[in-house]
Scaffold this motif. Structure first.
Motif, mmCIF file in Angstrom:
data_model
loop_
_atom_site.group_PDB
_atom_site.id
_atom_site.type_symbol
_atom_site.label_atom_id
_atom_site.label_comp_id
_atom_site.label_asym_id
_atom_site.label_seq_id
_atom_site.Cartn_x
_atom_site.Cartn_y
_atom_site.Cartn_z
ATOM 1 N N SER A 157 -2.735 -7.096 9.515
ATOM 2 C CA SER A 157 -1.347 -7.507 9.337
ATOM 3 C C SER A 157 -1.227 -8.524 8.209
ATOM 4 C CB SER A 157 -0.798 -8.086 10.645
ATOM 5 O OG SER A 157 -1.645 -9.115 11.082
ATOM 6 N N SER A 158 -2.353 -8.752 7.506
ATOM 7 C CA SER A 158 -2.298 -9.569 6.291
ATOM 8 C C SER A 158 -3.489 -9.175 5.416
ATOM 9 C CB SER A 158 -2.346 -11.062 6.633
ATOM 10 O OG SER A 158 -3.522 -11.335 7.358
ATOM 11 N N SER A 159 -3.543 -9.753 4.211
ATOM 12 C CA SER A 159 -4.606 -9.390 3.273
ATOM 13 C C SER A 159 -5.964 -9.897 3.768
ATOM 14 C CB SER A 159 -4.289 -9.999 1.910
ATOM 15 O OG SER A 159 -2.992 -9.597 1.513
ATOM 16 N N VAL A 160 -7.040 -9.247 3.332
ATOM 17 C CA VAL A 160 -8.381 -9.665 3.777
ATOM 18 C C VAL A 160 -9.379 -9.558 2.629
ATOM 19 C CG1 VAL A 160 -8.179 -9.032 6.221
ATOM 20 C CG2 VAL A 160 -8.951 -7.318 4.583
ATOM 21 N N VAL A 161 -10.459 -10.360 2.724
ATOM 22 C CA VAL A 161 -11.593 -10.201 1.812
ATOM 23 C C VAL A 161 -12.338 -8.937 2.244
ATOM 24 C CG1 VAL A 161 -13.764 -11.216 0.996
ATOM 25 C CG2 VAL A 161 -11.787 -12.694 1.435
ATOM 26 N N ILE A 162 -12.645 -8.096 1.271
ATOM 27 C CA ILE A 162 -13.221 -6.782 1.600
ATOM 28 C C ILE A 162 -14.731 -6.872 1.820
ATOM 29 C CG2 ILE A 162 -13.601 -4.431 0.741
ATOM 30 C CD1 ILE A 162 -10.964 -4.754 -0.836
ATOM 31 N N ASP A 163 -15.167 -6.364 2.984
ATOM 32 C CA ASP A 163 -16.601 -6.212 3.247
ATOM 33 C C ASP A 163 -16.809 -4.805 3.830
ATOM 34 O OD1 ASP A 163 -15.672 -6.290 5.830
ATOM 35 O OD2 ASP A 163 -16.446 -8.300 6.271
ATOM 36 N N ASP B 272 -21.042 -9.617 -7.577
ATOM 37 C CA ASP B 272 -20.961 -10.976 -7.035
ATOM 38 C C ASP B 272 -19.538 -11.509 -6.959
ATOM 39 O OD1 ASP B 272 -23.725 -11.042 -6.788
ATOM 40 O OD2 ASP B 272 -23.942 -11.575 -8.913
ATOM 41 N N THR B 273 -18.566 -10.673 -7.339
ATOM 42 C CA THR B 273 -17.170 -11.134 -7.351
ATOM 43 C C THR B 273 -16.466 -10.675 -6.071
ATOM 44 O OG1 THR B 273 -17.235 -10.797 -9.734
ATOM 45 C CG2 THR B 273 -15.060 -11.137 -8.752
ATOM 46 N N PRO B 274 -15.801 -11.606 -5.352
ATOM 47 C CA PRO B 274 -15.098 -11.197 -4.131
ATOM 48 C C PRO B 274 -13.961 -10.217 -4.439
ATOM 49 C CG PRO B 274 -15.045 -13.593 -4.405
ATOM 50 C CD PRO B 274 -15.697 -13.046 -5.625
ATOM 51 N N GLN B 275 -13.788 -9.251 -3.540
ATOM 52 C CA GLN B 275 -12.714 -8.253 -3.659
ATOM 53 C C GLN B 275 -11.782 -8.455 -2.463
ATOM 54 O OE1 GLN B 275 -13.098 -6.001 -6.322
ATOM 55 N NE2 GLN B 275 -15.050 -6.996 -6.833
ATOM 56 N N VAL B 276 -10.491 -8.411 -2.730
ATOM 57 C CA VAL B 276 -9.516 -8.640 -1.660
ATOM 58 C C VAL B 276 -8.601 -7.415 -1.523
ATOM 59 C CG1 VAL B 276 -7.485 -10.033 -1.017
ATOM 60 C CG2 VAL B 276 -9.557 -11.157 -1.868
ATOM 61 N N GLY B 277 -8.311 -7.020 -0.306
ATOM 62 C CA GLY B 277 -7.401 -5.903 -0.056
ATOM 63 C C GLY B 277 -6.031 -6.417 0.362
ATOM 64 N N VAL B 278 -4.982 -5.914 -0.315
ATOM 65 C CA VAL B 278 -3.597 -6.272 0.015
ATOM 66 C C VAL B 278 -2.907 -4.959 0.391
ATOM 67 C CG1 VAL B 278 -1.467 -7.316 -0.864
ATOM 68 C CG2 VAL B 278 -3.697 -8.181 -1.626
ATOM 69 N N PHE B 279 -2.328 -4.904 1.564
ATOM 70 C CA PHE B 279 -1.906 -3.618 2.122
ATOM 71 C C PHE B 279 -0.401 -3.467 2.158
ATOM 72 C CE2 PHE B 279 -5.719 -5.290 4.320
ATOM 73 C CZ PHE B 279 -6.654 -4.466 3.695
ATOM 74 N N ASP B 280 0.057 -2.281 1.767
ATOM 75 C CA ASP B 280 1.488 -1.968 1.775
ATOM 76 C C ASP B 280 2.097 -2.009 3.172
ATOM 77 O OD1 ASP B 280 1.982 -1.499 -0.922
ATOM 78 O OD2 ASP B 280 3.184 0.270 -0.422
ATOM 79 N N THR B 281 1.231 -1.774 4.169
ATOM 80 C CA THR B 281 1.710 -1.702 5.547
ATOM 81 C C THR B 281 1.652 -3.053 6.270
ATOM 82 O OG1 THR B 281 -0.536 -1.031 6.085
ATOM 83 C CG2 THR B 281 1.089 0.729 5.935
ATOM 84 N N ALA B 282 0.945 -4.038 5.675
ATOM 85 C CA ALA B 282 0.629 -5.267 6.415
ATOM 86 C C ALA B 282 1.882 -6.039 6.840
ATOM 87 C CB ALA B 282 -0.280 -6.162 5.582
ATOM 88 N N PHE B 283 2.788 -6.262 5.900
ATOM 89 C CA PHE B 283 3.962 -7.095 6.173
ATOM 90 C C PHE B 283 4.833 -6.495 7.295
ATOM 91 C CE2 PHE B 283 8.353 -8.495 4.823
ATOM 92 C CZ PHE B 283 8.201 -9.821 5.191
ATOM 93 N N ASN B 284 4.784 -5.155 7.420
ATOM 94 C CA ASN B 284 5.623 -4.487 8.432
ATOM 95 C C ASN B 284 5.025 -4.544 9.828
ATOM 96 O OD1 ASN B 284 7.097 -3.656 6.157
ATOM 97 N ND2 ASN B 284 5.845 -1.833 5.958
ATOM 98 N N GLN B 285 3.814 -5.083 9.941
ATOM 99 C CA GLN B 285 3.127 -5.066 11.236
ATOM 100 C C GLN B 285 3.800 -5.976 12.281
ATOM 101 O OE1 GLN B 285 0.255 -3.532 12.873
ATOM 102 N NE2 GLN B 285 1.034 -1.989 11.466
ATOM 103 N N THR B 286 4.746 -6.812 11.845
ATOM 104 C CA THR B 286 5.433 -7.681 12.815
ATOM 105 C C THR B 286 6.590 -6.968 13.521
ATOM 106 O OG1 THR B 286 6.656 -8.508 10.924
ATOM 107 C CG2 THR B 286 4.888 -9.909 11.758
ATOM 108 N N MET B 287 6.839 -5.698 13.165
ATOM 109 C CA MET B 287 7.947 -4.978 13.822
ATOM 110 C C MET B 287 7.705 -4.894 15.330
ATOM 111 S SD MET B 287 8.946 -1.732 11.430
ATOM 112 C CE MET B 287 7.301 -1.127 11.197
ATOM 113 N N PRO B 288 8.765 -5.059 16.127
ATOM 114 C CA PRO B 288 8.604 -4.916 17.579
ATOM 115 C C PRO B 288 8.568 -3.432 17.972
ATOM 116 C CG PRO B 288 10.880 -5.430 17.043
ATOM 117 C CD PRO B 288 10.130 -5.449 15.745
ATOM 118 N N PRO B 289 8.070 -3.134 19.186
ATOM 119 C CA PRO B 289 7.948 -1.733 19.609
ATOM 120 C C PRO B 289 9.249 -0.935 19.482
ATOM 121 C CG PRO B 289 6.852 -3.164 21.170
ATOM 122 C CD PRO B 289 7.539 -4.057 20.189
#
Ligand code: ADP
Length: 379
Positions: free
Chosen positions: A82-88, A122-139
């Motif tokens: 539901s938010s961006s993350v460092v990619i592993d 050696d450079t960190p990669q971060v994922g930013v998702f098109d769906t993340a911000f919408n994850q707060t929608m209620p059922p």
């Protein structure tokens, strides 16, 4: 990033196809560099991007050591993030699991990530998702009224897209209005080739018009938006097509292109309508009516709204479309000032003197959101 200055902007097209091409533009002098040579895969494409970024003439950094992190836009993270993350490795596995939800988008997104990891281990990669911000929608927003097992078994629910853009413009709207985002109810309209409307209450998305896929909701350039699902089998039966072939029509030959027969581009459509083409005029009306319909629904969902925000290609540029949508939303207290609405290229409040609900035009900036999240996560 301390000044959030854009140094250069670029694009690689036709990877793995004939006519591969890299375009790169430096911001300071507007100088453009174009490389036309075969790029058989994403690793070759990213290698070329790195070369041009560090080039003596066209480059903007001395070496890749100056790059602190890479931010990746990834379309679908399902319910996993539901938010961006460092990619592993775990994140990559999670995004691979989401491939069935976005078969056209997640695979190339993952190829881009793999290419960067290979070339910049050696450079960190971060994922930013098109769906993340919408994850707060209620059922009540995201559950479809079909047997619940389909949600449990296949994850069939509303996900929504364009989240990064809706989040960016809602934060900017709070700045422009000089009100805390936590005190605002916003209706954000991302109107481009793909288009969606979101309800943003206290900075959180509570509903959005796109659904399980980006085909749902508004009528778009070539996409039908939401239709009676029975139409699919009706067309399949009558024209002897498979369900996939009908879906292809709904994705690529519908929307304002399908209604007008003229174009998927609102500039062509407005020109045709002005010359008296009735189908083009109808297409514009269908589009605006549908946007207004979602805005009304979201005003109900939030028990009112403080502002309606227009963004993306059509929302930022098409004054006639904004005026029409504003006209439908008069009941809500929206009033658009014709002179302010005529200005272009900047964030502006286009409300008239009597407006009870503000109308804002805010150019979106998804790249900046990706850069901000990336910086925050690797700091
Ligand atoms: P996407 O990122 O979804 O491909 P954009 O946000 O770039 O789309 O929007 C592209 C669309 O914006 C074009 O198809 C066109 O219809 C519309 N557009 C761009 N400029 C104008 C303009 N001056 N007037 C009306 N529509 C415009």
């Amino acid at each position: 990033m301390t000044t959030e200055t854009l140094l250069a902007k670029g694009l690689v097209e036709r990877i793995g196809l004939e006519g591969s091409m890299l375009t790169h533009k430096k911001t300071d002098n507007g100088e453009e560099f174009i490389l036309e040579e075969p790029m058989k895969d994403h690793t070759e494409a990213i290698a070329n991007v790195i070369n041009v970024l560090t080039d003596n003439n066209f480059g903007v950094v001395k070496s890749m050591d100056d790059i602190g992190a890479v931010g990746h836009r990834v379309v679908h993270a399902g319910e996993k993030y539901s938010s961006s993350v460092v990619i592993d490795d775990k994140v990559i596995a999670a995004l691979e699991e989401c491939i069935p939800l976005a078969p056209l988008h997640n695979p190339p997104n993952l190829l881009g990530i793999a290419a960067c990891m290979e070339l910049m281990p050696d450079t960190p990669q971060v994922g930013v998702f098109d769906t993340a911000f919408n994850q707060t929608m209620p059922p009540e927003s995201y559950i479809y009224a079909i047997p619940y097992d389909y949600y449990l078994k296949y994850g069939i629910r509303r996900y929504g897209f364009h989240g990064t853009s809706h989040q960016y413009v809602s934060e900017r709207a709070a700045d422009i209005l000089g009100v805390n985002l936590a005190d605002l109810k916003l209706i954000t309209c991302h109107l481009g080739n793909g288009a969606s409307v979101s309800a943003i209450k206290r900075g959180k998305c509570i509903d959005t018009s796109m659904g399980f896929t980006p085909l749902a909701g508004l009528a778009m350039g070539t996409r039908s938006g939401s239709i009676d699902p029975a139409i699919i089998t009706f067309i399949a039966d009558h024209d002897n097509l498979t369900a996939d072939e009908v879906l292809n029509i709904l994705n690529k030959k519908s929307g304002i292109l399908g209604i007008s027969g003229v174009s998927s581009d609102f500039r062509d459509l407005s020109e045709a309508a002005e010359k008296g083409n009735g189908n083009a005029a109808d297409a514009i009306e269908v589009f605006c009516y549908r946007v207004a319909g979602y805005a009304g629904r979201y005003a109900a969902a939030m028990n009112g709204a403080d502002a309606v925000v227009f963004t993306a290609g059509v929302g930022e540029n098409a004054a006639n479309i904004r005026a029409k949508i504003g006209g439908y939303l008069g009941f809500l207290g929206v009033e658009i000032d014709a002179e302010k609405n005529g200005q272009r290229g900047k964030a502006i409040d286009i409300s008239g003197a009597a407006a009870k609900v503000r109308a804002l035009v805010i150019p979106t900036n998804e790249e900046l959101m990706i850069a901000r999240d990336t910086k925050e996560l690797v700091r």
